[in-house]
Write a protein that holds these residues in place. Structure first.
Motif, PDB file in Angstrom:
ATOM      1  N   TYR A   6       0.829  -1.206   0.000  1.00 49.90           N
ATOM      2  CA  TYR A   6       0.000   0.000   0.000  1.00 49.90           C
ATOM      3  C   TYR A   6       0.866   1.261   0.000  1.00 49.90           C
ATOM      4  O   TYR A   6       2.070   1.216   0.297  1.00 49.90           O
ATOM      5  N   ASP A   7       0.213   2.401  -0.301  1.00 50.88           N
ATOM      6  CA  ASP A   7       0.919   3.677  -0.416  1.00 50.88           C
ATOM      7  C   ASP A   7       0.705   4.596   0.766  1.00 50.88           C
ATOM      8  O   ASP A   7       1.517   5.501   1.013  1.00 50.88           O
ATOM      9  N   ALA A   8      -0.406   4.434   1.478  1.00 48.58           N
ATOM     10  CA  ALA A   8      -0.743   5.350   2.567  1.00 48.58           C
ATOM     11  C   ALA A   8      -1.575   4.626   3.611  1.00 48.58           C
ATOM     12  O   ALA A   8      -2.178   3.585   3.330  1.00 48.58           O
ATOM     13  N   ILE A   9      -1.594   5.193   4.820  1.00 49.77           N
ATOM     14  CA  ILE A   9      -2.491   4.673   5.854  1.00 49.77           C
ATOM     15  C   ILE A   9      -3.659   5.639   6.012  1.00 49.77           C
ATOM     16  O   ILE A   9      -3.541   6.839   5.749  1.00 49.77           O
ATOM     17  N   ILE A  10      -4.798   5.091   6.433  1.00 47.74           N
ATOM     18  CA  ILE A  10      -6.015   5.877   6.616  1.00 47.74           C
ATOM     19  C   ILE A  10      -6.364   5.909   8.095  1.00 47.74           C
ATOM     20  O   ILE A  10      -6.435   4.868   8.751  1.00 47.74           O
ATOM     21  N   ILE A  11      -6.547   7.129   8.615  1.00 48.52           N
ATOM     22  CA  ILE A  11      -7.051   7.276   9.972  1.00 48.52           C
ATOM     23  C   ILE A  11      -8.204   8.271   9.946  1.00 48.52           C
ATOM     24  O   ILE A  11      -8.329   9.061   9.014  1.00 48.52           O
ATOM     25  N   HIS A  12      -9.045   8.211  10.962  1.00 51.36           N
ATOM     26  CA  HIS A  12     -10.141   9.164  11.100  1.00 51.36           C
ATOM     27  C   HIS A  12      -9.923   9.992  12.357  1.00 51.36           C
ATOM     28  O   HIS A  12      -9.349   9.508  13.336  1.00 51.36           O
ATOM     29  N   SER A  13     -10.361  11.235  12.303  1.00 52.65           N
ATOM     30  CA  SER A  13     -10.071  12.180  13.384  1.00 52.65           C
ATOM     31  C   SER A  13     -11.369  12.831  13.854  1.00 52.65           C
ATOM     32  O   SER A  13     -11.948  13.658  13.145  1.00 52.65           O
ATOM     33  N   TYR A  14     -11.802  12.442  15.051  1.00 51.03           N
ATOM     34  CA  TYR A  14     -12.966  13.072  15.664  1.00 51.03           C
ATOM     35  C   TYR A  14     -12.545  13.618  17.029  1.00 51.03           C
ATOM     36  O   TYR A  14     -12.310  12.847  17.959  1.00 51.03           O
ATOM     37  N   ALA A  15     -12.427  14.941  17.120  1.00 50.47           N
ATOM     38  CA  ALA A  15     -11.944  15.569  18.349  1.00 50.47           C
ATOM     39  C   ALA A  15     -12.995  15.420  19.452  1.00 50.47           C
ATOM     40  O   ALA A  15     -14.105  15.931  19.343  1.00 50.47           O
ATOM     41  N   LYS A  16     -12.622  14.734  20.519  1.00 40.04           N
ATOM     42  CA  LYS A  16     -13.553  14.500  21.624  1.00 40.04           C
ATOM     43  C   LYS A  16     -13.317  15.537  22.719  1.00 40.04           C
ATOM     44  O   LYS A  16     -12.252  15.578  23.324  1.00 40.04           O
ATOM     45  N   VAL A  17     -14.319  16.358  22.961  1.00 39.75           N
ATOM     46  CA  VAL A  17     -14.203  17.398  23.997  1.00 39.75           C
ATOM     47  C   VAL A  17     -15.217  17.192  25.118  1.00 39.75           C
ATOM     48  O   VAL A  17     -15.131  17.837  26.165  1.00 39.75           O
ATOM     49  N   ILE A  18     -16.199  16.315  24.899  1.00 35.90           N
ATOM     50  CA  ILE A  18     -17.253  16.055  25.882  1.00 35.90           C
ATOM     51  C   ILE A  18     -16.961  14.743  26.591  1.00 35.90           C
ATOM     52  O   ILE A  18     -16.658  13.734  25.942  1.00 35.90           O
ATOM     53  N   LYS A  19     -17.032  14.736  27.896  1.00 37.15           N
ATOM     54  CA  LYS A  19     -16.841  13.496  28.637  1.00 37.15           C
ATOM     55  C   LYS A  19     -18.053  12.588  28.466  1.00 37.15           C
ATOM     56  O   LYS A  19     -19.195  13.046  28.452  1.00 37.15           O
ATOM     57  N   GLY A  20     -17.771  11.304  28.322  1.00 38.42           N
ATOM     58  CA  GLY A  20     -18.838  10.333  28.124  1.00 38.42           C
ATOM     59  C   GLY A  20     -18.371   9.223  27.206  1.00 38.42           C
ATOM     60  O   GLY A  20     -17.179   9.093  26.909  1.00 38.42           O
ATOM     61  N   ASN A  21     -19.298   8.421  26.737  1.00 41.53           N
ATOM     62  CA  ASN A  21     -18.977   7.294  25.875  1.00 41.53           C
ATOM     63  C   ASN A  21     -19.190   7.666  24.413  1.00 41.53           C
ATOM     64  O   ASN A  21     -20.097   8.430  24.079  1.00 41.53           O
ATOM     65  N   ASP A  22     -18.333   7.123  23.547  1.00 37.33           N
ATOM     66  CA  ASP A  22     -18.452   7.397  22.119  1.00 37.33           C
ATOM     67  C   ASP A  22     -18.267   6.109  21.339  1.00 37.33           C
ATOM     68  O   ASP A  22     -17.638   5.157  21.802  1.00 37.33           O
ATOM     69  N   LEU A  23     -18.810   6.102  20.113  1.00 42.45           N
ATOM     70  CA  LEU A  23     -18.687   4.948  19.223  1.00 42.45           C
ATOM     71  C   LEU A  23     -18.766   5.428  17.792  1.00 42.45           C
ATOM     72  O   LEU A  23     -19.697   6.159  17.423  1.00 42.45           O
ATOM     73  N   ASP A  24     -17.772   5.045  16.991  1.00 39.04           N
ATOM     74  CA  ASP A  24     -17.769   5.357  15.550  1.00 39.04           C
ATOM     75  C   ASP A  24     -17.966   6.847  15.272  1.00 39.04           C
ATOM     76  O   ASP A  24     -18.740   7.237  14.394  1.00 39.04           O
ATOM     77  N   GLY A  25     -17.281   7.694  16.042  1.00 36.30           N
ATOM     78  CA  GLY A  25     -17.324   9.129  15.792  1.00 36.30           C
ATOM     79  C   GLY A  25     -18.496   9.853  16.423  1.00 36.30           C
ATOM     80  O   GLY A  25     -18.647  11.064  16.225  1.00 36.30           O
ATOM     81  N   GLN A  26     -19.342   9.154  17.191  1.00 37.91           N
ATOM     82  CA  GLN A  26     -20.512   9.780  17.790  1.00 37.91           C
ATOM     83  C   GLN A  26     -20.525   9.570  19.301  1.00 37.91           C
ATOM     84  O   GLN A  26     -20.123   8.514  19.794  1.00 37.91           O
ATOM     85  N   MET A  27     -20.978  10.599  20.026  1.00 37.41           N
ATOM     86  CA  MET A  27     -21.178  10.456  21.465  1.00 37.41           C
ATOM     87  C   MET A  27     -22.451   9.646  21.697  1.00 37.41           C
ATOM     88  O   MET A  27     -23.521   9.985  21.188  1.00 37.41           O
ATOM     89  N   THR A  28     -22.328   8.566  22.464  1.00 35.81           N
ATOM     90  CA  THR A  28     -23.499   7.746  22.785  1.00 35.81           C
ATOM     91  C   THR A  28     -24.064   8.106  24.157  1.00 35.81           C
ATOM     92  O   THR A  28     -25.223   7.805  24.455  1.00 35.81           O
TER      93      THR A  28
END
Length: 437
Positions: free
Chosen positions: A222-244
């Motif tokens: 492969y040529d590159a790696i893929i990452i996702h960036s979701y800045a978490k500023v709220i305390k709590g639980n999250d999943l797949d980029g969303q606060m649950t």
């Protein structure tokens, strides 16, 4: 609110960029064509004004299960149920019901092509690597014949996530599938880059994510790696980029958003560059951020806080040398029905989110042919000075996190004109036209 000012504040030097990458200014199109009509001139003209340099299709989880030359996204629900152990099986059926309701009896790639051609955008495609067919080759061929440049192919999206692991999907499965598709793509399209899914960092020794990254690092297809960036500023639980779930830390909303502000500033200028450097040390490959935003939450959605974030995030990508390995980015998301992330919402009428005007002003980096950006800092105020190839100052951006304002300045014929967008509070939300108080 906008007003014009005529002053310039000087700051101590901090960072000076060397290269402005166009493919950093891009947008994902997950769900966009289910809910937004590319034949609607109001929507289309607004996207054209955004002037994206690259668009992502079909999307994240959507891309993992897309089938070419079918209706809509061409979902095979047996395939989705087999591989995804999270919420996407339910979500995909909801998308299919919306497709049928909207009488969309065509492949959404047609809408994507129309949007890419009208915006003169390049494309990054997500491949369904479960099906073992030629769909991704047919997609590439169709886009090339439509005079759309395909910059790269993502071999799946977020496939290291628990939702796939719960259904038995491992790094060995991923490498086998990814190699199969990489070989086919490179055989027919040797100049198209291949990106693979890197797992999140920061796990305990022996965690499956660490095993995933270690085994992936041993490969060279492969040529590159893929990452996702979701800045978490709220305390709590999250999943797949969303606060649950969210923890309320103060009965005063202003105090609560001041906590979020401090965490976001730390993310932008400390923890995120550190995370990127760890990926560079591990893989030593270019990085694609094919989804980025705040962690999805109704608390921060469509706020002035989110709008300041998207500007600051992009400007840091343009100028911070610690982020130089990042060569492609697509903001999540262009259009949909959600309130938390998309720039456009279609709720009978087209609703524009507050981030729209801010993206419009950031795009002027390309309109003015900026080649270098210098970032300077004073307390919680950041100013980005933009220079052309003649080393002439042509524009600047000023972000003040304490006083909640964003100023864009353009220098033309030695005349300074400023556009100021501000709100009295970071937590205030934009109206249906994307305007703040």
């Amino acid at each position: 609110m906008r007003s014009f000012l005529f002053f310039l504040i000087l700051f101590s030097s901090n960072v000076f960029s060397q290269n402005i990458k166009k493919n950093i200014y891009g947008f994902a199109t997950s769900n966009t064509f289910t809910y937004c009509n590319v034949l609607d001139t109001n929507f289309l003209n607004k996207v054209v004004d955004l002037s994206p340099k690259i668009l992502r299709f079909p999307g994240g989880a959507l891309g993992n299960f897309y089938h070419y030359n079918s209706q809509g996204y061409g979902f095979d629900f047996d395939e989705i149920d087999k591989y995804h152990g999270g919420k996407f099986p339910k979500r995909s059926r909801g998308l299919e019901r919306s497709r049928i309701k909207n009488n969309h009896n065509y492949d959404y790639i047609e809408d994507f092509i129309e949007l890419a051609k009208r915006t003169k955008s390049k494309a990054v495609l997500v491949a369904n690597i479960f099906s073992r067919n030629n769909d991704i080759l047919l997609m590439i061929d169709k886009l090339i014949k439509s005079n759309i440049e395909v910059v790269g192919v993502e071999l799946g999206s977020e496939l290291s996530n628990l939702s796939y692991f719960k259904n038995g999907y491992t790094i060995n499965d991923y490498i086998n599938n990814a190699k199969y598709y990489a070989k086919k793509i490179k055989r027919d399209y040797p100049n198209i880059k291949i990106g693979v899914v890197a797992a999140p960092l920061g796990k305990k020794r022996g965690h499956r994510h660490n095993i995933w990254n270690k085994k992936l690092n041993n490969e060279s297809f492969y040529d590159a790696i893929i990452i996702h960036s979701y800045a978490k500023v709220i305390k709590g639980n999250d999943l797949d980029g969303q606060m649950t779930s969210e923890i309320t830390e103060s009965s005063n909303i202003e105090s609560q958003f001041n906590l979020y502000k401090d965490r976001l500033v730390d993310f932008l200028f400390s923890s995120y560059p550190d995370e990127v450097q760890k990926y560079i040390k591990l893989f030593n490959r270019p990085i694609w951020i094919t989804e980025w935003n705040l962690q999805m939450s109704k608390t921060t959605a469509n706020t002035f806080f989110q709008s300041l974030f998207v500007v600051n995030y992009l400007l840091e990508l343009f100028c911070n040398p610690d982020l130089n390995f990042i060569e492609l980015c697509t903001y999540h998301n262009l259009g949909g029905r959600d309130f938390s992330g998309s720039i456009f919402r279609n709720d009978n009428d087209l609703i524009v989110q507050g981030t729209y005007d801010f993206f419009i002003l950031v795009e002027k980096v390309f309109e003015l042919n900026v080649v270098n950006i210098k970032r300077e800092k004073k307390k919680n105020t950041y100013i980005y000075s933009c220079y052309n190839k003649k080393r002439k100052l042509v524009s600047s951006y000023e972000i003040n996190w304490d006083l909640s304002y964003f100023k864009y300045s353009i220098y033309k014929d030695e005349i300074l004109k400023d556009t100021l967008i501000f709100d009295y509070d970071l937590y205030n939300k934009a109206n249906s036209k994307g305007k703040f108080n």
